[in-house]
Design a protein around this motif. Structure first.
Motif, short mmCIF file in Angstrom:
data_model
loop_
_atom_site.label_atom_id
_atom_site.label_comp_id
_atom_site.label_asym_id
_atom_site.label_seq_id
_atom_site.Cartn_x
_atom_site.Cartn_y
_atom_site.Cartn_z
N LYS A 11 0.84 -1.21 0.00
CA LYS A 11 0.00 0.00 0.00
C LYS A 11 0.87 1.25 0.00
O LYS A 11 0.61 2.20 -0.75
CB LYS A 11 -0.91 -0.01 1.22
CG LYS A 11 -1.81 1.20 1.36
CD LYS A 11 -2.57 1.14 2.68
CE LYS A 11 -3.27 2.41 3.00
NZ LYS A 11 -2.37 3.54 3.24
N THR A 14 2.70 1.83 -3.47
CA THR A 14 1.87 2.02 -4.66
C THR A 14 0.71 2.97 -4.33
O THR A 14 0.58 3.45 -3.21
CB THR A 14 1.29 0.69 -5.15
OG1 THR A 14 0.43 0.15 -4.14
CG2 THR A 14 2.39 -0.31 -5.48
N ASP A 15 -0.13 3.18 -5.31
CA ASP A 15 -1.33 4.00 -5.10
C ASP A 15 -2.54 3.15 -4.79
O ASP A 15 -3.67 3.59 -4.94
CB ASP A 15 -1.62 4.83 -6.37
CG ASP A 15 -0.59 5.93 -6.58
OD1 ASP A 15 0.00 6.39 -5.58
OD2 ASP A 15 -0.37 6.32 -7.74
N LEU A 16 -2.33 1.92 -4.34
CA LEU A 16 -3.43 1.01 -4.03
C LEU A 16 -4.02 1.31 -2.66
O LEU A 16 -3.32 1.74 -1.74
CB LEU A 16 -2.96 -0.44 -4.06
CG LEU A 16 -2.44 -0.98 -5.39
CD1 LEU A 16 -1.88 -2.39 -5.20
CD2 LEU A 16 -3.53 -0.98 -6.44
N SER A 17 -5.31 1.04 -2.53
CA SER A 17 -5.94 1.12 -1.22
C SER A 17 -5.54 -0.12 -0.41
O SER A 17 -4.98 -1.07 -0.96
CB SER A 17 -7.46 1.19 -1.36
OG SER A 17 -7.96 -0.05 -1.84
N GLN A 20 -7.31 -3.14 -1.84
CA GLN A 20 -6.72 -3.55 -3.11
C GLN A 20 -5.38 -4.25 -2.89
O GLN A 20 -5.09 -5.26 -3.53
CB GLN A 20 -6.53 -2.35 -4.03
CG GLN A 20 -7.83 -1.77 -4.57
CD GLN A 20 -7.61 -0.46 -5.30
OE1 GLN A 20 -6.76 0.35 -4.91
NE2 GLN A 20 -8.38 -0.26 -6.36
N ALA A 21 -4.57 -3.73 -1.99
CA ALA A 21 -3.28 -4.35 -1.68
C ALA A 21 -3.49 -5.74 -1.08
O ALA A 21 -2.77 -6.69 -1.41
CB ALA A 21 -2.48 -3.47 -0.74
N VAL A 24 -4.31 -8.15 -3.88
CA VAL A 24 -3.12 -8.52 -4.64
C VAL A 24 -2.32 -9.58 -3.90
O VAL A 24 -1.89 -10.58 -4.48
CB VAL A 24 -2.24 -7.27 -4.93
CG1 VAL A 24 -0.89 -7.67 -5.48
CG2 VAL A 24 -2.96 -6.33 -5.87
#
Length: 54
Positions: A11, A14-17, A20-21, A24
């Motif tokens: 998180k 990256t620009d992931l929430s 979302q992380a 992944v």
């Protein structure tokens, strides 16, 4: 590093929430586990000896 720390590091990098992380990380490790389960290992029955070729 545990799963929570890995999700946080992903998180942060990256620009992931966070969700979302987490997705992944789950996809990655589930894919690895599936591939390892598919790998065929030799099967021996109790009482059978191992025969050598040649």
């Amino acid at each position: 590093m545990n799963k929570v720390q890995l999700i946080q590091a992903l998180k942060d990098a990256t620009d992931l929430s966070k969700s979302q992380a987490a997705a992944v990380v789950d996809i990655f490790f589930n894919g690895m586990a599936d591939e390892l389960a598919i790998k065929k290992l030799p099967f021996f029955k109790a009482g059978q000896g191992i025969e050598k070729d040649g």
